[in-house]
Scaffold this motif. Structure first.
Motif, PDB file in Angstrom:
ATOM      1  N   VAL A  32      20.808  30.886  32.099  1.00 13.12           N
ATOM      2  CA  VAL A  32      20.893  31.094  33.545  1.00 13.12           C
ATOM      3  C   VAL A  32      22.051  30.261  34.058  1.00 13.12           C
ATOM      4  CG1 VAL A  32      19.713  30.863  35.759  1.00 13.12           C
ATOM      5  CG2 VAL A  32      18.405  31.446  33.717  1.00 13.12           C
ATOM      6  N   ALA A  34      23.707  29.316  37.480  1.00 15.09           N
ATOM      7  CA  ALA A  34      23.463  29.395  38.923  1.00 15.09           C
ATOM      8  C   ALA A  34      24.560  28.650  39.656  1.00 15.09           C
ATOM      9  CB  ALA A  34      22.097  28.807  39.247  1.00 15.09           C
ATOM     10  N   THR A  39      24.367  34.216  40.666  1.00 14.79           N
ATOM     11  CA  THR A  39      23.525  33.780  39.557  1.00 14.79           C
ATOM     12  C   THR A  39      23.644  34.803  38.452  1.00 14.79           C
ATOM     13  OG1 THR A  39      21.988  32.752  41.100  1.00 14.79           O
ATOM     14  CG2 THR A  39      21.193  33.128  38.870  1.00 14.79           C
ATOM     15  N   SER A  55      23.437  40.062  36.816  1.00 13.40           N
ATOM     16  CA  SER A  55      23.813  39.052  37.799  1.00 13.40           C
ATOM     17  C   SER A  55      23.330  39.528  39.161  1.00 13.40           C
ATOM     18  CB  SER A  55      25.328  38.851  37.820  1.00 13.40           C
ATOM     19  OG  SER A  55      25.971  39.984  38.351  1.00 13.40           O
ATOM     20  N   ALA A  72      18.665  35.795  42.751  1.00  8.96           N
ATOM     21  CA  ALA A  72      18.508  35.272  41.390  1.00  8.96           C
ATOM     22  C   ALA A  72      17.246  35.832  40.742  1.00  8.96           C
ATOM     23  CB  ALA A  72      18.434  33.748  41.433  1.00  8.96           C
ATOM     24  N   THR A  76      17.146  38.128  37.361  1.00  9.76           N
ATOM     25  CA  THR A  76      16.337  37.729  36.204  1.00  9.76           C
ATOM     26  C   THR A  76      15.406  38.849  35.779  1.00  9.76           C
ATOM     27  OG1 THR A  76      16.419  35.486  37.077  1.00  9.76           O
ATOM     28  CG2 THR A  76      14.848  35.909  35.325  1.00  9.76           C
ATOM     29  N   GLY A  99      23.275  25.828  41.658  1.00  6.58           N
ATOM     30  CA  GLY A  99      22.948  26.800  42.706  1.00  6.58           C
ATOM     31  C   GLY A  99      21.484  26.873  43.086  1.00  6.58           C
ATOM     32  N   GLY A 101      19.630  29.451  42.859  1.00  2.76           N
ATOM     33  CA  GLY A 101      18.877  30.390  42.037  1.00  2.76           C
ATOM     34  C   GLY A 101      18.219  29.794  40.812  1.00  2.76           C
ATOM     35  N   ARG A 102      18.444  28.507  40.544  1.00  2.69           N
ATOM     36  CA  ARG A 102      17.892  27.875  39.343  1.00  2.69           C
ATOM     37  C   ARG A 102      16.368  27.991  39.279  1.00  2.69           C
ATOM     38  NH1 ARG A 102      20.753  23.073  37.386  1.00  2.69           N
ATOM     39  NH2 ARG A 102      18.688  22.246  37.008  1.00  2.69           N
ATOM     40  N   ALA A 105      14.936  31.629  39.267  1.00  4.77           N
ATOM     41  CA  ALA A 105      15.089  32.291  37.971  1.00  4.77           C
ATOM     42  C   ALA A 105      14.061  31.771  36.975  1.00  4.77           C
ATOM     43  CB  ALA A 105      16.503  32.083  37.438  1.00  4.77           C
TER      44      ALA A 105
END
Length: 138
Positions: A32, A34, A39, A55, A72, A76, A99, A101-102, A105
């Motif tokens: 991942v 991000a 992301t 993405s 994100a 995923t 980011g 989106g961590r 995700a």
């Protein structure tokens, strides 16, 4: 006597058609990335060959909305859907970048039903590395 039909291309190694729909993968690595603007989720096998990726941009988000947690999550889901059909049960997760989106995700990967062997943060950190460029004179 009939004329022989010439074969186009070599098929010596026996692989015909798309490479994507062959191997069954029991274990893999989910990467991942991000950033603040996007992301990217990439799924590879243990050797590092890419199986699927998605993405926030390819999932239909444009502009600043690509950096959101929901984008994100959508990316995923799109990346993981194909590997679950291929039979992946276990995965390692590598998360890179600062980011938003961590967490989204990672939450989506947890909910997908894939067993996670470990989650590792591989965000590059400078140990006060490069010298900055000299200041501009005005």
């Amino acid at each position: 006597m009939t004329k022989p039909i010439p074969k186009i291309g070599s098929r010596r190694n026996g692989r015909i058609g798309s490479r994507k729909n062959g191997r069954r993968i029991p274990k893999g690595v989910i990467h991942v990335q991000a950033s603040f603007n996007n992301t990217i989720v990439t799924v590879t096998d243990v050797r590092g060959r890419v199986i699927s990726w998605a993405s926030a941009g390819t999932s239909g988000f444009k502009g600043t909305r690509r950096g959101t947690p929901y984008a994100a999550q959508a990316a995923t889901v799109n990346a993981i859907r194909t590997i679950i059909d291929r039979g992946m049960q276990r995965a390692e997760v590598m998360i890179k970048g600062p980011g938003l989106g961590r967490d989204a995700a990672l939450r989506t990967i947890r909910r997908s039903g894939i067993l996670l062997s470990f989650v590792r943060d591989i965000t590059p950190m400078p140990h006060n590395g490069c010298r900055p460029p000299k200041k501009r004179r005005v």
